[in-house]
Design an enzyme around this catalytic site. Sequence first.
Site, PDB file in Angstrom:
ATOM      1  CE  LYS A  14      -8.745 -49.086  36.461  1.00  0.00           C
ATOM      2  NZ  LYS A  14      -7.818 -48.304  35.632  1.00  0.00           N
ATOM      3  CE  LYS A  40      -0.518 -51.310  35.837  1.00  0.00           C
ATOM      4  NZ  LYS A  40      -1.807 -50.925  35.365  1.00  0.00           N
ATOM      5  CG  ASP A 123     -11.826 -48.914  27.829  1.00  0.00           C
ATOM      6  OD1 ASP A 123     -12.983 -49.137  28.207  1.00  0.00           O
ATOM      7  OD2 ASP A 123     -11.553 -48.154  26.889  1.00  0.00           O
TER       8      ASP A 123
END
Lengths: 268, 339
Positions: A14, A40, A123
């Site tokens: 992504k 992250k 998710d």
Amino acid sequence: MRQIALYGKGGIGKSTTSANLSAAFAENGLDVMQIGCDPKHDSTRMLMHGRWIPTVLEQMYERKDLEMDDVIFTGFGGVRCVEAGGPEPGIGCAGRGIIATFQLLEKMKALNGDVVVYDVLGDVVCGGFAMPMRDGYAQEVYLVTSGELMSLYAANNICKAIARLSERSTARCRLGGVICNSKNMDNERELVAEFSRLIGSKMVQFVPRDKAVQAAEVNQMTVIEHAPASPQADVYRGLAKTILANDDLRIPTALDLDELEKLARAYL
Amino acid sequence: MAGCTLTGALSVACFIPGAVAVVHAPEGCVHQTFSMLHAMMNDCDVSQIPEIIVSGIGDREVIFGGEDCLTAALDRAAALNPDLIFVVTSCVPETIGDDCGAVCSRHPYADKIIYVPTSGFLGGSAKDGENAVLTALASCVPLSQATPGTVALIGEKNLESEADQNYAEVERLLARLGLRVTVRFCRGCDAATLMHLGTAECFILRDDRCRPAADAIGERFGRPVVPEFPRGLSGCINFLNAVGHSCGIPEEKIAAAVQDELLYQDQMLEKFSGLTKKTICLGAEPFAGTSAVAREAMARLLMQENDSALPIKLPFYLPVGAAGVEKMLYLWRRAVNNG
Ligand code: SF4
């Protein structure tokens, strides 16, 4: 202002897709902002030539009276880069971090420009990660998936979230389409195209696996910047063009698990 | 008592002399909880201001984890050099998954820290909070031999009206059996006294509210638990029998105690002979079992009940022992005499 969110399983690509998409939008002369919504905080690194920019949450808790310049950094092509940041894995609540980040950006009136690209964690694990969709920020969702079952599973889950959240008065999110970030599997293009059809959407781009991506990353750049003449750069430009022209936004219908597995088996 | 587990837990943990309660929560939780306790303190004429330290979880801790702010709160608590530190938690650290148990066990004061994962609304209700603190505290009490002739009380509320009168009534009955109370777990007992819980021959539970804690305590020490304080007149007789048998008192001594008690009750009822054969109408029952206690007293005084007769209010709290009934009869007599 177009507000585009890329959702998908962790590790599916992504951030690479988002950064190249933002770069391609910028090449078209658009005022682009990319917001990384993953603790992250590596969404915008390639746009920033490998620089880890300070995260909104870090700044928010170190200093009062933050200015836009403290949390918004300009990267390749003038793309304004923001990283929400968040806790170390296993502690705290990253979802709440996303909410706090959006509240701050909103307060600063920083959410502007021609396109905002939200690069959201793997998710939809909780309301915090659904926040960009939930509160009317992410009006167009693109699912990034490969043909692997687990990444289709994550994409399917996000369809459930979109369907649920689209019923809310504050949410205006719709599915714009599916991006297949190829893992070089047999029949992958067909499988993802069929998955897209079954959920009531369409595959907007097939992104082939290409060494140009790794080469650009090693050089801490997007493909668009590192290899502007490469076929892969054109793939991202094609995706940007398709998205800009896309006005076919839908409420998807998620598959049940049996249907999903049956689909994956059919394309083995 | 209403509120979340925090309210119940603090209603126990806050009132142990020499102990400090650390609440791992946003300040608002403690403010809200303490307002409730404060209102109850006013009602019960308790003027002790409890020592509460709140970790003060804020947005930052919710996002990045609140373990450091719990450590800082424990440091502040330890600086007071208390006998015990209770750590209770709100729903927030439990929701974000702070490992409070690990923080407590790593702390230099760990030996004196009692961690109670009350978890705010995730842990249930105030009643669950009370039980959680009692159970956690009991698990720190050393196992020991029973001292003959001693009992411990479990679950008297710190913020209970008439608690000391009820206690006096229980002591009066126990004296008939030659028993004495060594520990009131946890009403007004300091940490050193609480550590003698395991020496009781049997445990007497205040009422059903703290039954889970009392059951756990009975099991831990392998001793019987008498389920409640005496309810009214026959409750005294049942109580003498139950406690007497639990403590291994000889049958003759129990029988003599029962005889003496019946005589005592007759003498007490004698003071209310003016009520004999009077007809009254009992009002609504505030606590289940209150009308049964009242009707039993009426039967002993040959009183009648009729819906159209003088309405009489039942006591708000279940009358404990003969003393509770006596107090109720005073009020009835005043009502009957004054119309
Ligand atoms: S329910 Fe949770 S938020 Fe409310 S007072 Fe209790 S601990 Fe605090």
